[in-house]
Design an enzyme around this catalytic site. Structure first.
Site, PDB file in Angstrom:
ATOM      1  N   MET A 109       0.825  -1.203   0.000  1.00  0.00           N
ATOM      2  CA  MET A 109       0.000   0.000   0.000  1.00  0.00           C
ATOM      3  C   MET A 109       0.865   1.260   0.000  1.00  0.00           C
ATOM      4  O   MET A 109       1.854   1.351   0.731  1.00  0.00           O
ATOM      5  CB  MET A 109      -0.881  -0.012   1.262  1.00  0.00           C
ATOM      6  N   SER A 120       4.202  -6.371   2.204  1.00  0.00           N
ATOM      7  CA  SER A 120       2.976  -5.949   2.857  1.00  0.00           C
ATOM      8  C   SER A 120       1.775  -6.608   2.175  1.00  0.00           C
ATOM      9  O   SER A 120       1.750  -7.824   2.034  1.00  0.00           O
ATOM     10  CB  SER A 120       2.885  -4.421   2.855  1.00  0.00           C
ATOM     11  N   GLN A 121       0.785  -5.830   1.686  1.00  0.00           N
ATOM     12  CA  GLN A 121      -0.411  -6.454   1.118  1.00  0.00           C
ATOM     13  C   GLN A 121      -0.110  -7.248  -0.154  1.00  0.00           C
ATOM     14  O   GLN A 121      -0.851  -8.171  -0.510  1.00  0.00           O
ATOM     15  CB  GLN A 121      -1.492  -5.408   0.838  1.00  0.00           C
ATOM     16  N   ASP A 181       6.543  -3.811  14.367  1.00  0.00           N
ATOM     17  CA  ASP A 181       5.508  -3.322  13.455  1.00  0.00           C
ATOM     18  C   ASP A 181       4.361  -2.663  14.209  1.00  0.00           C
ATOM     19  O   ASP A 181       3.768  -3.250  15.112  1.00  0.00           O
ATOM     20  CB  ASP A 181       4.965  -4.486  12.612  1.00  0.00           C
ATOM     21  N   HIS A 183       7.253  -1.527  10.132  1.00  0.00           N
ATOM     22  CA  HIS A 183       6.733  -2.059   8.882  1.00  0.00           C
ATOM     23  C   HIS A 183       7.508  -1.556   7.651  1.00  0.00           C
ATOM     24  O   HIS A 183       7.656  -0.363   7.442  1.00  0.00           O
ATOM     25  CB  HIS A 183       5.253  -1.668   8.749  1.00  0.00           C
TER      26      HIS A 183
END
Length: 309
Positions: A39, A113-114, A232, A288
Site C-alpha cells: 500500500m 505488505s499487502q 511493526d 513495517h
C-alpha cells in the site's frame, strides 16, 4: 539385424534425444523473480521497489525481475494500491505472468505488505507458471483488526480512501472498492467477516466448503518463508504476518499459527509445508517495511532468490 534397420533405430534414438533436450530448460538459467509492492508504493519508485529490483538483478546476475504494476502507469499503480478489487488484480497478474515468456518456466516470488497475500492468492488460484520459493514481507495473512491510515502524499487518493472507509468495512460497495477493507478482519464480528469479506476468507479456505486446489498449489512450493517486522505498528496484530491472529470474540488474546483451526485442519497446506520443513518464520528488526538492502540481500536474496531453473 540389417544395417538399414540399425540406422533407423539410431536416427529414432537421436530424434528422441533432441526432442527431450528442447523440452527442458537450461539448468544454468537463473530463476526469475516476481515482486508485488504494498500500500502507498508502486512498482518502480527508485527509493523502494525500483531499488529492490536493482538489488536482485545485481545479486543474481542475468536474472529477470518483474515488478507488478496495476493500471499501466506509476500514478495508476499507486491509486490501485488503495482503490479497486483485489480479486480482479490477482486475476490480472495471473494473465500477465502467464503471457510473459521470461517467466514460462516458473519463478520465485516476493510480496511486500499487502502484496504478500496477493501473491499467495496467485499461487493458490493460478500458479501457472509455478512459483518455486514464496517470500512474504510483513504480509497480512490473517488480516488486520485496524485499517491502516492512507500514507499517500496524493491528497486526492487519501480523500477517496477516507470517504470509502467512512462506511462500514463489510458494506458490499466498500468491499468491491477498498483494497484494505478486503483484508480487514474484525475478530469481534467473525461471522460477518466470513460472510462479507470478498478476499481473505476465500484464500484462507475459512469457509465450510474448502477449495482443494488452493491447498494443492501451496504445498507444491519448494519453500514458503514469512518475515515479521518485530516492531511493526502498522499491521495489527503483527502476528498476522506469521498466520497468527486474535481469537474470535477477542481483541487481545493472540492465537499463534500452529494453534489456529486453519493450520490444524491444514486448510491451505501450512501444516504439510511445516511438517516437510518447507515453511519458515523469519524476523526483520524495525517497523513495517523498514529494512535495508543489505538485510534483504543476506536474508532473502541469498537464501531464496539465488537459484537456477
Amino acid at each position: 539385424m540389417g544395417l538399414s534397420h540399425q540406422v533407423i533405430l539410431v536416427l529414432s534414438a537421436l530424434n528422441l534425444m533432441v526432442k527431450f533436450a528442447y523440452s527442458i530448460p537450461d539448468s544454468g538459467s537463473p530463476r526469475p523473480t516476481v515482486i508485488w509492492h504494498g500500500m502507498g508504493d508502486t512498482c518502480c519508485f527508485d527509493f523502494s521497489m525500483g531499488a529492490v529490483k536493482k538489488q536482485i538483478e545485481k545479486s543474481v546476475p542475468g536474472t529477470y525481475v518483474y515488478s507488478v504494476e496495476i493500471g499501466g502507469s506509476i500514478a495508476a499503480d499507486e491509486l490501485h494500491g488503495y482503490i479497486g478489487n483485489a480479486n480482479d488484480q490477482v486475476a490480472f497478474v495471473c494473465e500477465k505472468v502467464k503471457n510473459d515468456p521470461n517467466l514460462k518456466n516458473g519463478f520465485n516470488a516476493v510480496g511486500f505488505s499487502q502484496g504478500s497475500q496477493f501473491l499467495r492468492a496467485y499461487v493458490e488460484r493460478c500458479n501457472n507458471p509455478p512459483v518455486y520459493n514464496l517470500v512474504t514481507m510483513g504480509g497480512q495473512h490473517m488480516g488486520v483488526a485496524d485499517l491502516p491510515n492512507c500514507v499517500s502524499p496524493n491528497r486526492t487518493i487519501c480523500d477517496a480512501v477516507e470517504t470509502l472507509l467512512s462506511f462500514p468495512a463489510y458494506d458490499p460497495f466498500v468491499q468491491r472498492h477498498s483494497i484494505q477493507a478486503e483484508y480487514f478482519h474484525d475478530p469481534m464480528k467473525e461471522s460477518e467477516y466470513l460472510a462479507a469479506n470478498i478476499l481473505l476468507p476465500d484464500i484462507n479456505n475459512e469457509r465450510p466448503t474448502k477449495n482443494v486446489t488452493y491447498r494443492q498449489n501451496l504445498i507444491s512450493l519448494n519453500h514458503f518463508a514469512m518475515f515479521q517486522f518485530m516492531e511493526d505498528t502498522v499491521v495489527v496484530p503483527r502476528e498476522s504476518e506469521w498466520f497468527g491472529y486474535y481469537a474470535p470474540g477477542s481483541n487481545s488474546q493472540l492465537v499463534p499459527m500452529t494453534q489456529t483451526p486453519g493450520y490444524q485442519g491444514d486448510w491451505i497446506g501450512l501444516k504439510t509445508l511445516d511438517t516437510q520443513g518447507k515453511l519458515s518464520l523469519g524476523k526483520c528488526p524495525g517497523n513495517h517495511m523498514q529494512f535495508t538492502l543489505e538485510w534483504f540481500t543476506e536474508n532473502v536474496i541469498t537464501s531464496f532468490l539465488n537459484n537456477t531453473i
